[in-house]
Design a protein around this motif. Structure first.
Motif, mmCIF file in Angstrom:
data_model
loop_
_atom_site.group_PDB
_atom_site.id
_atom_site.type_symbol
_atom_site.label_atom_id
_atom_site.label_comp_id
_atom_site.label_asym_id
_atom_site.label_seq_id
_atom_site.Cartn_x
_atom_site.Cartn_y
_atom_site.Cartn_z
ATOM 1 N N ILE A 196 15.581 -7.393 35.494
ATOM 2 C CA ILE A 196 14.417 -7.337 36.383
ATOM 3 C C ILE A 196 14.131 -8.730 36.900
ATOM 4 O O ILE A 196 14.545 -9.728 36.286
ATOM 5 N N PRO A 197 13.427 -8.875 38.028
ATOM 6 C CA PRO A 197 13.141 -10.206 38.586
ATOM 7 C C PRO A 197 12.357 -11.080 37.610
ATOM 8 O O PRO A 197 11.609 -10.589 36.748
ATOM 9 N N VAL A 198 12.519 -12.413 37.762
ATOM 10 C CA VAL A 198 11.871 -13.362 36.858
ATOM 11 C C VAL A 198 10.352 -13.273 36.971
ATOM 12 O O VAL A 198 9.635 -13.330 35.965
ATOM 13 N N MET A 204 5.063 -9.143 33.080
ATOM 14 C CA MET A 204 5.123 -8.249 31.926
ATOM 15 C C MET A 204 4.848 -9.003 30.628
ATOM 16 O O MET A 204 4.186 -8.481 29.721
ATOM 17 N N ALA A 205 5.325 -10.260 30.549
ATOM 18 C CA ALA A 205 5.059 -11.054 29.351
ATOM 19 C C ALA A 205 3.573 -11.379 29.227
ATOM 20 O O ALA A 205 3.003 -11.318 28.128
ATOM 21 N N GLU A 207 1.105 -9.619 30.489
ATOM 22 C CA GLU A 207 0.423 -8.377 30.133
ATOM 23 C C GLU A 207 0.586 -8.049 28.654
ATOM 24 O O GLU A 207 -0.374 -7.656 27.973
ATOM 25 N N ALA A 208 1.809 -8.238 28.133
ATOM 26 C CA ALA A 208 2.043 -7.974 26.715
ATOM 27 C C ALA A 208 1.258 -8.943 25.833
ATOM 28 O O ALA A 208 0.707 -8.555 24.795
ATOM 29 N N GLU A 209 1.178 -10.223 26.275
ATOM 30 C CA GLU A 209 0.419 -11.201 25.492
ATOM 31 C C GLU A 209 -1.065 -10.866 25.478
ATOM 32 O O GLU A 209 -1.736 -10.970 24.438
ATOM 33 N N ALA A 210 -1.605 -10.461 26.636
ATOM 34 C CA ALA A 210 -3.015 -10.073 26.694
ATOM 35 C C ALA A 210 -3.281 -8.854 25.809
ATOM 36 O O ALA A 210 -4.317 -8.778 25.122
ATOM 37 N N THR A 211 -2.348 -7.918 25.813
ATOM 38 C CA THR A 211 -2.508 -6.737 24.952
ATOM 39 C C THR A 211 -2.499 -7.116 23.487
ATOM 40 O O THR A 211 -3.297 -6.611 22.684
ATOM 41 N N ARG A 212 -1.598 -8.032 23.117
ATOM 42 C CA ARG A 212 -1.550 -8.477 21.720
ATOM 43 C C ARG A 212 -2.821 -9.226 21.329
ATOM 44 O O ARG A 212 -3.335 -9.057 20.219
ATOM 45 N N GLU A 213 -3.338 -10.080 22.243
ATOM 46 C CA GLU A 213 -4.570 -10.805 21.936
ATOM 47 C C GLU A 213 -5.744 -9.844 21.765
ATOM 48 O O GLU A 213 -6.571 -10.016 20.852
ATOM 49 N N ALA A 214 -5.833 -8.853 22.639
ATOM 50 C CA ALA A 214 -6.915 -7.870 22.503
ATOM 51 C C ALA A 214 -6.801 -7.111 21.189
ATOM 52 O O ALA A 214 -7.809 -6.881 20.494
ATOM 53 N N ARG A 215 -5.574 -6.751 20.830
ATOM 54 C CA ARG A 215 -5.392 -6.041 19.562
ATOM 55 C C ARG A 215 -5.735 -6.948 18.375
ATOM 56 O O ARG A 215 -6.320 -6.501 17.370
#
Length: 292
Positions: A196-198, A204-205, A207-215
């Motif tokens: 996928i494009p950089v 996506m990274a 978004e995943a980091e924000a999801t992990r921080e919220a969790r």
């Protein structure tokens, strides 16, 4: 004796010698007789040219006067090829690895990605592979590329990343159905890499980091709530037995002393500080009265 022989028996006898009477006409029989006579005349030399060795994993499709001999492939072992009228094609029956180069695909959610894969297939019918398609390997290779693009174009990026096995199975089913007339059996299809494009990778990274921080914050809040409940229960237990508080105080001092700290802070109960403060206030008040 031939008159009393049934039709299937005659056909089997013709197939054993590689001749089909329905296919060979008068000219065919004449050419066959001449070729066979030529092989007999030049026997010491022609035997080395007419006998061909077919390996265990190979089959030979023999064309006699342009027609497939006995309607089936020959081999493995020794086969007889008559001069001038017979032409044979070797077909490898081993599994072939078809490496699909990276294909640029636009997914259903309008994301441009590159996907490559690999297809494992084998030829199960040598006659169909030779008679029904010009280049069976090239045709399978191009069909695999097209099928990969068509199937992945109907999926979203998240579906491609999460459901590789299901997508590979659907591609295998489509390829197996399409190549059945070519004598091909698709054994396995695998999707190797999804690029996928950089910029999308960074998004996506993030978004995943924000999801992990919220969790993590939710877990920390739940931990604080559980800790406060435990402290409340502990305080109620300590309130029932004052000596337990002193024992806990001594245990805490022992734990601090084992860490080899140069400074140890001794906490004092509030009632002691209040008592000391009350005595100092009384002494100062008496001195003021005496001076008066």
């Amino acid at each position: 004796m031939d008159a009393g022989m049934s039709s299937p028996e005659k056909q089997d006898k013709d197939n054993l010698v590689g001749i089909n009477k329905n296919q060979l006409g008068v000219c065919g029989w004449i050419l066959f007789s001449i070729s066979f006579l030529l092989m007999i005349i030049t026997f010491p030399i022609s035997i080395w040219m007419c006998l061909k060795i077919i390996k265990e994993y190979e089959r030979a499709v023999v064309f006699r006067l342009g027609r497939i001999q006995a309607n089936k492939a020959k081999g493995p072992g020794l086969i007889l090829v008559l001069p001038c009228i017979d032409v044979f094609v070797k077909v490898d029956l081993r599994t072939v690895t078809c490496n699909i180069p990276p294909q640029e695909i636009l997914t259903r959610d309008s994301v441009t990605t590159q996907v490559d894969g690999v297809v494992y297939y084998r030829i199960y019918s040598a006659v169909s592979a030779v008679a029904n398609v010009n280049d069976v390997h090239q045709a399978t290779f191009l069909l695999a590329q097209t099928t990969l693009r068509n199937v992945l174009g109907t999926q979203t990026l998240s579906q491609i990343l999460a459901g590789r096995e299901e997508i590979a199975h659907s591609i295998q089913t489509l390829l197996d159905d399409a190549t059945e007339l070519w004598g091909i059996r698709v054994a396995r299809v695998e999707i190797k890499d999804v690029r996928i494009p950089v910029q999308l990778q960074r998004s996506m990274a993030a978004e995943a980091e924000a999801t992990r921080e919220a969790r993590a914050r939710v877990l920390a809040a739940e931990g604080e709530m559980n800790a406060s409940k435990s402290l409340k229960s502990a305080s109620m237990v300590l309130a029932e037995s004052p000596i337990a508080l002193q024992l806990r105080y001594l245990q805490t001092l022992t734990t601090v002393a084992t860490e080899k700290n140069s400074t140890i802070v001794f906490p004092l109960p509030m009632n002691i500080l209040e008592g000391i403060g009350g005595i100092s206030y009384d002494n100062n008040h008496k001195k003021v009265n005496d001076r008066a």
